[in-house]
Write an enzyme that holds these catalytic residues in place. Structure first.
Site, mmCIF file in Angstrom:
data_model
loop_
_atom_site.group_PDB
_atom_site.id
_atom_site.type_symbol
_atom_site.label_atom_id
_atom_site.label_comp_id
_atom_site.label_asym_id
_atom_site.label_seq_id
_atom_site.Cartn_x
_atom_site.Cartn_y
_atom_site.Cartn_z
ATOM 1 N N GLY A 25 0.803 -1.229 0.000
ATOM 2 C CA GLY A 25 0.000 0.000 0.000
ATOM 3 C C GLY A 25 0.832 1.274 0.000
ATOM 4 N N TYR A 43 -13.632 3.914 12.484
ATOM 5 C CA TYR A 43 -12.541 4.430 11.632
ATOM 6 C C TYR A 43 -12.503 5.955 11.684
ATOM 7 C CZ TYR A 43 -9.564 5.271 7.555
ATOM 8 O OH TYR A 43 -8.541 5.701 6.722
HETATM 9 N N1 LIG Z 1 -5.949 4.450 0.632
HETATM 10 C C1 LIG Z 1 -6.649 5.518 0.961
HETATM 11 O O1 LIG Z 1 -7.473 6.011 0.186
HETATM 12 C C2 LIG Z 1 -6.452 6.178 2.296
HETATM 13 C C3 LIG Z 1 -7.220 7.309 2.564
HETATM 14 C C4 LIG Z 1 -7.068 7.930 3.793
HETATM 15 C C5 LIG Z 1 -6.168 7.440 4.703
HETATM 16 N N2 LIG Z 1 -5.442 6.318 4.410
HETATM 17 C C6 LIG Z 1 -4.523 5.813 5.437
HETATM 18 O O2 LIG Z 1 -3.286 5.483 4.852
HETATM 19 C C7 LIG Z 1 -2.646 4.469 5.636
HETATM 20 C C8 LIG Z 1 -2.159 3.360 4.722
HETATM 21 O O3 LIG Z 1 -3.310 2.756 4.131
HETATM 22 P P1 LIG Z 1 -3.254 2.037 2.706
HETATM 23 O O4 LIG Z 1 -4.256 2.719 1.857
HETATM 24 O O5 LIG Z 1 -1.872 1.869 2.241
HETATM 25 O O6 LIG Z 1 -3.904 0.625 3.102
HETATM 26 P P2 LIG Z 1 -3.410 -0.870 2.859
HETATM 27 O O7 LIG Z 1 -2.966 -1.059 1.471
HETATM 28 O O8 LIG Z 1 -4.528 -1.722 3.390
HETATM 29 O O9 LIG Z 1 -2.142 -0.981 3.804
HETATM 30 C C9 LIG Z 1 -2.288 -0.931 5.199
HETATM 31 C C10 LIG Z 1 -0.948 -1.283 5.816
HETATM 32 O O10 LIG Z 1 -1.089 -1.216 7.243
HETATM 33 C C11 LIG Z 1 -0.555 -2.403 7.769
HETATM 34 N N3 LIG Z 1 -1.153 -2.757 9.044
HETATM 35 C C12 LIG Z 1 -2.458 -2.948 9.350
HETATM 36 N N4 LIG Z 1 -2.585 -3.275 10.641
HETATM 37 C C13 LIG Z 1 -1.329 -3.290 11.168
HETATM 38 C C14 LIG Z 1 -0.816 -3.559 12.452
HETATM 39 N N5 LIG Z 1 -1.590 -3.884 13.478
HETATM 40 N N6 LIG Z 1 0.530 -3.466 12.645
HETATM 41 C C15 LIG Z 1 1.357 -3.144 11.622
HETATM 42 N N7 LIG Z 1 0.915 -2.887 10.377
HETATM 43 C C16 LIG Z 1 -0.413 -2.972 10.156
HETATM 44 C C17 LIG Z 1 -0.828 -3.482 6.727
HETATM 45 O O11 LIG Z 1 0.019 -4.565 6.970
HETATM 46 P P3 LIG Z 1 -0.371 -6.102 6.625
HETATM 47 O O12 LIG Z 1 0.197 -6.355 5.260
HETATM 48 O O13 LIG Z 1 0.308 -6.885 7.713
HETATM 49 O O14 LIG Z 1 -1.870 -6.221 6.666
HETATM 50 C C18 LIG Z 1 -0.502 -2.709 5.464
HETATM 51 O O15 LIG Z 1 0.878 -2.693 5.227
HETATM 52 C C19 LIG Z 1 -3.674 4.038 6.675
HETATM 53 O O16 LIG Z 1 -3.406 4.674 7.906
HETATM 54 C C20 LIG Z 1 -4.984 4.544 6.104
HETATM 55 O O17 LIG Z 1 -5.963 4.777 7.082
HETATM 56 C C21 LIG Z 1 -5.562 5.679 3.224
#
Ligand SMILES: NC(=O)c1ccc[n+]([C@@H]2O[C@H](COP(=O)([O-])OP(=O)(O)OC[C@H]3O[C@@H](n4cnc5c(N)ncnc54)[C@H](OP(=O)(O)O)[C@@H]3O)[C@@H](O)[C@H]2O)c1
Length: 293
Positions: free
Chosen positions: A25, A164
């Site tokens: 991600g 969330y």
């Molecule tokens: N994508 C969007 O549109 C968006 C929008 C607003 C905010 N965000 C924020 O951006 C951040 C990254 O999200 P993303 O979009 O890249 O999502 P993603 O692709 O689902 O990646 C989430 C990452 O967080 C890790 N993770 C989850 N729980 C964890 C834990 N307990 N300990 C350590 N690592 C953990 C996952 O690891 P695993 O591989 O082990 O599951 C994965 O590497 C998040 O904080 C999210 O809320 C994203």
């Protein structure tokens, strides 16, 4: 004016960055770009093997370490093993709208992943941080409501999307209070917020929320979402700045300093949230010194 991109990253040789949840991600893209610019990037991840595979062959210096940010013992072990300076801590790991489950400490897992665990990690690593802490939040913090009497979803009926939104508002308030404390201590360390807009990653995999479905057409490639995190981590922005996409509703576009919600500036709530969160993680008890109020 030309839009800011990862090509505009400064030379980062000699700098150390910790980024949580960086095995895939936005975190992985952020780690890749920071390392490409010369930083030593430490990935704190649940699945060390997968993350090592993900960065294998990429240019730069990576160090992959085990970290489950929702589990307090894991957070303590990661922080306890840290030595030497840490220029930038990026609290990126997150989950969205997941079913209600509890961690080994009995904490709500979604809140623990997005807010409670990163709160503890930040406090335990803060003495090492030389430049800034970046908190990855979301535009959905604008819909968040903090219930201080039940921060950890023990007495209310659990609602995944509400949890969330509340956790991401908690992140915004944590940044506010952290910056206040840092400034009060005369520290030059900054607390900075990054909002990625809406990017096509695995984050919404478990969500059936109407909110997400309604804005799906606005999604950006993950590379664009990661730019806000990269900008927040490297550019000269004020303490407690909110960095996010400059386009429609802060959901699309290139990074710029925007503005968090009005609730995100509630200093009294931020102070009370700090105390409530510290209580949940046992911070301030024997052997752990909380930052001064
Ligand atoms: N994508 C969007 O549109 C968006 C929008 C607003 C905010 N965000 C924020 O951006 C951040 C990254 O999200 P993303 O979009 O890249 O999502 P993603 O692709 O689902 O990646 C989430 C990452 O967080 C890790 N993770 C989850 N729980 C964890 C834990 N307990 N300990 C350590 N690592 C953990 C996952 O690891 P695993 O591989 O082990 O599951 C994965 O590497 C998040 O904080 C999210 O809320 C994203």
């Amino acid at each position: 004016m030309a839009k800011w991109t990862a090509e505009d990253l400064p030379e980062l040789s000699g700098r150390t960055v910790v980024i949580t949840g960086a095995g895939r991600g936005l975190g992985l893209i952020t780690a890749r770009e920071l390392a490409r610019a010369g930083a030593r990037v430490v990935l704190g991840v649940r699945n060390v093997g997968k993350a090592r595979d993900a960065v294998a062959g990429l240019p730069g210096t990576f160090d992959v370490r085990p970290l489950d940010v929702a589990e307090l013992a894991s957070v303590r072990a990661f922080a306890g093993s840290w030595s030497g300076p840490l220029d930038v801590l990026i609290n990126n790991a997150g989950v969205m709208d997941v079913p209600a489950t509890r961690t080994a400490d009995g904490l709500d897992r979604q809140t623990a992943t997005n807010h409670t665990g990163p709160f503890l990690l930040t406090n335990l690593l803060l003495g090492h941080v030389t430049d800034r802490v970046v908190h990855v939040t979301s535009q959905l913090h604008r819909l968040g409501r903090i219930d201080l009497a039940d921060l950890d979803w023990r007495t209310r009926e659990y609602h995944g999307m509400a949890a969330y939104q509340a956790s991401k508002l908690a992140v915004v308030l944590f940044s506010l209070e952290l910056q206040r404390r840092l400034t009060a201590q005369g520290s030059g360390v900054r607390s900075v917020l990054a909002s990625p807009g809406i990017a096509r990653t695995g984050l919404a995999a478990q969500s059936r929320s109407n909110v997400i479905n309604r804005v799906k057409f606005l999604t950006n490639p993950p590379e664009l979402g990661a730019l806000s995190v990269l900008y927040a981590a490297t550019q000269d922005v004020p303490g407690n700045a909110y960095v996010g996409p400059d386009g429609l509703a802060g959901l699309r576009g290139h990074p710029a300093v925007g503005r968090q919600s009005k609730a995100g500036f509630d200093g009294e709530l931020a102070g009370r949230l700090w105390d409530a969160t510290a209580g949940l993680v046992g911070l301030g008890k024997a052997g752990q010194k909380p930052a001064a109020r």
